[in-house]
Scaffold this active site. Structure first.
Site, PDB file in Angstrom:
ATOM      1  N   HIS A 137       0.834  -1.205   0.000  1.00  0.00           N
ATOM      2  CA  HIS A 137       0.000   0.000   0.000  1.00  0.00           C
ATOM      3  C   HIS A 137       0.868   1.255   0.000  1.00  0.00           C
ATOM      4  CE1 HIS A 137      -2.709  -2.998   2.092  1.00  0.00           C
ATOM      5  NE2 HIS A 137      -3.488  -2.581   1.107  1.00  0.00           N
ATOM      6  N   GLN A 193     -18.148  -7.364  -1.073  1.00  0.00           N
ATOM      7  CA  GLN A 193     -17.230  -8.142  -1.909  1.00  0.00           C
ATOM      8  C   GLN A 193     -16.785  -9.421  -1.218  1.00  0.00           C
ATOM      9  OE1 GLN A 193     -14.219  -4.865  -1.997  1.00  0.00           O
ATOM     10  NE2 GLN A 193     -12.703  -6.489  -1.703  1.00  0.00           N
TER      11      GLN A 193
END
Length: 298
Positions: free
Chosen positions: A40, A64
């Site tokens: 990230h 999801q």
């Protein structure tokens, strides 16, 4: 760095920033589910280089996750995430609640066909519908010029690029390279689930990809069938590995390359993509390459 938890507050802040700049400035979006790591961080660094304002979103998106998946137990550490974001020059961190993002039952979803019917889409029905829906919401809320995604989930990148093209969304999807540990394991928030032995055996993923690429260099794996067979054989040498898929596909079309196809005859990029379970932990990895460049070394 500002931490904002409401859509209205985020829009107000972005409008204020736009008014202070004559040209509005460019906005970069780094969408995450938090529990941030060096992968990230690389997205944040790239976004900082290419954007006047960088928005990092942290949201574990329930739609999801399928039944029995790890939504409730997905690792979270907001304090640590905020410290990392500040070190990487993030301007705004958007941390909405589920109620903020989905105040009512979701009746509208974005569905990208074909690209989501294989690989992770086959084993996780509805997963990519949840991804495309939440990303489209973030794009509509933030209106970024660019959104940054890691290629560890290359299928996700392909799906989002297709969505942006099909819906004429005014944003560019920026794919960023996979970030790995020194021993080759692709960084993932789910790596914390691995036992010491599982983590050791998980190194077989990057090793299999590199060994098959080397076999191509030596002329020992020149067809898609040979590449698939070698991937499976190498991964199966790790006793704890349970293969979900080990595939060879064109990229970004994600079309399966027929077994007898000579890889050197393919145009464009090819992806070797893996999903393997170690205990209860499901890991993905991949290698993108251009066959003519690899096989020209033979």
């Amino acid at each position: 760095m500002k931490v904002i938890r409401t859509i209205s507050g985020l829009r107000q802040e972005l409008n204020s920033l736009k008014q202070t700049r004559k040209d509005g400035g460019s906005v970069g979006l780094v969408p995450t589910m938090g529990f941030l790591h060096a992968g990230h961080a690389s997205l944040m660094t790239r976004a900082r280089e290419m954007s006047d304002t960088v928005v990092l979103s942290i949201f574990v998106n329930p739609i999801q996750f399928g039944p029995g998946e790890d939504y409730e137990t997905y690792p979270r550490d907001e304090e640590r995430d905020l410290a990392l974001a500040e070190r990487h020059g993030i301007d705004i961190v958007f941390i909405p609640t589920v109620q903020e993002m989905y105040p009512k039952q979701v009746k509208t979803k974005i569905v990208v066909s074909e690209l989501t019917s294989l690989l992770c889409g086959a084993s996780r029905p509805g997963h990519f519908d949840g991804v495309t829906t939440v990303v489209s919401k973030l794009i509509n809320i933030i209106k970024p010029n660019r959104a940054f995604f890691g290629l560890k989930d290359a299928q996700q990148v392909a799906v989002l690029q297709q969505m942006v093209t099909d819906l004429n969304l005014d944003v560019e999807i920026i794919p960023c390279p996979i970030i790995r540990e020194k021993d080759g394991l692709a960084l993932s928030s789910r790596n914390v689930y691995l036992s010491q032995e599982e983590r050791t055996q998980a190194l077989i993923l990057s090793r299999s990809l590199n060994d098959v690429r080397e076999a191509m260099n030596c002329g020992k794996a020149t067809t898609a069938a040979e590449a698939r067979l070698m991937l499976n054989e190498i991964i199966h040498s790790a006793p704890l590995a349970v293969i979900e898929y080990a595939e060879v596909l064109s990229f970004p079309e994600l079309s399966r390359v027929e077994d007898d196809t000579l890889l050197v005859d393919l145009q464009g990029q090819v992806i070797m993509a893996l999903a393997v379970k170690f205990g209860k932990t499901r890991l993905i990895d991949n290698l993108l390459f251009t066959p003519k460049e690899v096989l020209s070394l033979v």
